[in-house]
Design an enzyme around this catalytic site. Structure first.
Site, PDB file in Angstrom:
ATOM      1  N   LYS A 156      23.349  50.681  59.035  1.00 21.78           N
ATOM      2  CA  LYS A 156      23.139  51.320  57.725  1.00 21.78           C
ATOM      3  C   LYS A 156      22.101  50.551  56.907  1.00 21.78           C
ATOM      4  O   LYS A 156      21.296  51.140  56.194  1.00 21.78           O
ATOM      5  CB  LYS A 156      24.454  51.415  56.957  1.00 21.78           C
ATOM      6  CG  LYS A 156      24.416  52.475  55.883  1.00 21.78           C
ATOM      7  CD  LYS A 156      25.226  52.100  54.688  1.00 21.78           C
ATOM      8  CE  LYS A 156      24.420  51.235  53.811  1.00 21.78           C
ATOM      9  NZ  LYS A 156      25.029  50.765  52.613  1.00 21.78           N
ATOM     10  N   HIS A 163      32.749  48.192  58.516  1.00 22.08           N
ATOM     11  CA  HIS A 163      32.986  46.766  58.766  1.00 22.08           C
ATOM     12  C   HIS A 163      33.952  46.581  59.941  1.00 22.08           C
ATOM     13  O   HIS A 163      33.764  45.707  60.785  1.00 22.08           O
ATOM     14  CB  HIS A 163      33.610  46.099  57.533  1.00 22.08           C
ATOM     15  CG  HIS A 163      32.720  46.063  56.333  1.00 22.08           C
ATOM     16  ND1 HIS A 163      32.985  46.792  55.194  1.00 22.08           N
ATOM     17  CD2 HIS A 163      31.586  45.373  56.084  1.00 22.08           C
ATOM     18  CE1 HIS A 163      32.052  46.555  54.302  1.00 22.08           C
ATOM     19  NE2 HIS A 163      31.183  45.700  54.808  1.00 22.08           N
ATOM     20  N   ALA A 196      35.175  44.521  50.067  1.00 15.35           N
ATOM     21  CA  ALA A 196      35.372  45.958  49.828  1.00 15.35           C
ATOM     22  C   ALA A 196      35.207  46.670  51.170  1.00 15.35           C
ATOM     23  O   ALA A 196      34.395  47.592  51.335  1.00 15.35           O
ATOM     24  CB  ALA A 196      34.399  46.489  48.768  1.00 15.35           C
ATOM     25  N   LEU A 197      35.984  46.224  52.132  1.00 15.95           N
ATOM     26  CA  LEU A 197      35.782  46.611  53.533  1.00 15.95           C
ATOM     27  C   LEU A 197      36.141  48.070  53.801  1.00 15.95           C
ATOM     28  O   LEU A 197      37.032  48.629  53.158  1.00 15.95           O
ATOM     29  CB  LEU A 197      36.612  45.708  54.439  1.00 15.95           C
ATOM     30  CG  LEU A 197      36.324  44.204  54.314  1.00 15.95           C
ATOM     31  CD1 LEU A 197      37.185  43.421  55.304  1.00 15.95           C
ATOM     32  CD2 LEU A 197      34.849  43.884  54.525  1.00 15.95           C
ATOM     33  N   HIS A 198      35.432  48.648  54.752  1.00 11.43           N
ATOM     34  CA  HIS A 198      35.659  50.037  55.155  1.00 11.43           C
ATOM     35  C   HIS A 198      35.523  50.121  56.676  1.00 11.43           C
ATOM     36  O   HIS A 198      35.304  49.086  57.341  1.00 11.43           O
ATOM     37  CB  HIS A 198      34.665  50.965  54.445  1.00 11.43           C
ATOM     38  CG  HIS A 198      33.243  50.504  54.545  1.00 11.43           C
ATOM     39  ND1 HIS A 198      32.536  50.553  55.717  1.00 11.43           N
ATOM     40  CD2 HIS A 198      32.410  49.942  53.630  1.00 11.43           C
ATOM     41  CE1 HIS A 198      31.326  50.075  55.527  1.00 11.43           C
ATOM     42  NE2 HIS A 198      31.221  49.681  54.260  1.00 11.43           N
ATOM     43  N   ARG A 216      29.770  50.548  48.186  1.00 11.08           N
ATOM     44  CA  ARG A 216      29.380  51.144  46.895  1.00 11.08           C
ATOM     45  C   ARG A 216      29.892  52.575  46.723  1.00 11.08           C
ATOM     46  O   ARG A 216      29.943  53.080  45.609  1.00 11.08           O
ATOM     47  CB  ARG A 216      27.860  51.120  46.716  1.00 11.08           C
ATOM     48  CG  ARG A 216      27.311  49.743  46.445  1.00 11.08           C
ATOM     49  CD  ARG A 216      25.819  49.798  46.145  1.00 11.08           C
ATOM     50  NE  ARG A 216      25.299  48.487  45.776  1.00 11.08           N
ATOM     51  CZ  ARG A 216      24.899  47.558  46.638  1.00 11.08           C
ATOM     52  NH1 ARG A 216      24.979  47.788  47.936  1.00 11.08           N
ATOM     53  NH2 ARG A 216      24.437  46.388  46.208  1.00 11.08           N
TER      54      ARG A 216
END
Ligand code: PAF
Length: 284
Positions: free
Chosen positions: A152, A38, A33-35, A192
Site C-alpha cells: 500500500k 498488518h 492501530a493495526l488492521h 487512517r
C-alpha cells in the site's frame, strides 16, 4: 508474546532466542492501530518460520503535518491482543526517548534523491527523511533477517529497499513486500481509515475504482485522459486529489503515458476531509 519497552531488554531476549537455534528474525515495523493488512505481514513472517518481531512506534519525525501526528489513531490494548492472538512472538513498544536517546536532531538522516521530490516526497516534505531515520534505527535495534512491509505504501517500500542498500545491509536483510489488503469495496486497509466519517467511508472506495479504470483503459486510451477523468471524478465526489500518477514500478520514474514495455504502477493520493488516503495498483 513478550513485550519490551526497553531496547536493551529486547536485544538480550533476541540474543538468547538466536542462541538456542537457527531460527531467523522476521520484523514487522508498524505505527499501531493495526488492521488485517498488518496481520497479513505477521502471518507471512510466521509462515516463513521466523521469530516474529513487531514494533509499534508512532514516529514523530515522519509527520510533516503536526495535526496528522496528533490525530494518528491509537488502539494499543487491541493491538497487543491482536498480535498475541496471531502468534507474534515479540513486540517492541518503545518510548520516544528509547528510539531517539539523544534527540531526533542528532539522528543520522538519509536522502533518497529523486524519491524525496516526487509523489509522497513532494506532498509530504521531510516524510522520507523521517521514515529513513526511524527504519534505520529499528533495523539497528532488531537486527532482523527479514523485513515485511505492505505494498500500500509503494514509494515507502522502494525507500526502505534503498535504505537497506545505503546501510550496506542488502546481503543481510531480505525485504518482502506483501500485497495490499482491501475492504469489500476495494478500499486499501489503512490505520487512517478509522478517522473517516460514515459518509466519507462510503465514498472512499472510489480511489480503488479509479485505479481499476487506469488499469482497464491502458489498451485503448491515453493516460492523460484517464488521469483527468479520475481527478475530475474524485473532485466531483468531494475528494481533494493530490495526484493521480503513473510510474515505472521498478524505480518509480514518472511516466507521462502508458508504456507497455514496462511494469507500471498507478498511484493516487487524495484527501477526504482531513484524512489523507493513498493507494496504488501495479499494472500488467
Ligand atoms: O508504514 C509505517 O507504518 C511506517 O512508515 C513505518 C515503516 C513503521 C516507519 O515508522
Amino acid at each position: 508474546m513478550v513485550i519490551f519497552k526497553k531496547i536493551s531488554d529486547l536485544q538480550n531476549h533476541l540474543l538468547k532466542l538466536r542462541a538456542t537455534g537457527s531460527r531467523r528474525v522476521g520484523f514487522v515495523p508498524t505505527m499501531g492501530a493495526l488492521h488485517a493488512g498488518h496481520i497479513s505481514l505477521i502471518n507471512r513472517a510466521r509462515a516463513n518460520g521466523d521469530i516474529t518481531v513487531a514494533s509499534i512506534f508512532v514516529n514523530p519525525t515522519q509527520f510533516n503535518d503536526r495535526s496528522d501526528f496528533d490525530k494518528y489513531p491509537s488502539s494499543i490494548e487491541d493491538d497487543i491482543s491482536l498480535l498475541a492472538e496471531e502468534g507474534c512472538d515479540v513486540l517492541l513498544l518503545p518510548s520516544e526517548e528509547e528510539v531517539y536517546p539523544e534527540g531526533e536532531q542528532k539522528m543520522q538522516s538519509y536522502g533518497f534523491g529523486y524519491l524525496d521530490g516526487i509523489l509522497e516526497g513532494a506532498h509530504r516534505p521531510g516524510h522520507f527523511k523521517g521514515v529513513g531515520q526511524v527504519v534505520a534505527r529499528l533495523l539497528d535495534i532488531v537486527n532482523p533477517d527479514f523485513v515485511y512491509v505492505g505494498q500500500k505504501d509503494f514509494q515507502q517500500c522502494i525507500v526502505i529497499r534503498n535504505l537497506i542498500s545505503l546501510l550496506g545491509k542488502e546481503n543481510e536483510i531480505s525485504l518482502t513486500v506483501c500485497p495490499t489488503i482491501r475492504e469489500a469495496d476495494g478500499l486499501a486497509m489503512s490505520s487512517r481509515n478509522r478517522r473517516l466519517t460514515e459518509p466519507q467511508r462510503a465514498l472512499a472506495g472510489l480511489i480503488y475504482q479509479c485505479l481499476v479504470s487506469i488499469q482497464a483503459k491502458q489498451m485503448d486510451s491515453s493516460f492523460k485522459i484517464v488521469q483527468k477523468e479520475c481527478m475530475d471524478l474524485l473532485e466531483e465526489k468531494g475528494f481533494l486529489p493530490e495526484y493521480v500518477s503513473l510510474a515505472d514500478a521498478a524505480d518509480l520514474s514518472l511516466l507521462e503515458e502508458y508504456d507497455k514495455s514496462k511494469k507500471m504502477v498507478a498511484l493516487i493520493a487524495a484527501k477526504l476531509g482531513d484524512v489523507r488516503l493513498i493507494d496504488n495498483m501495479v499494472i500488467n
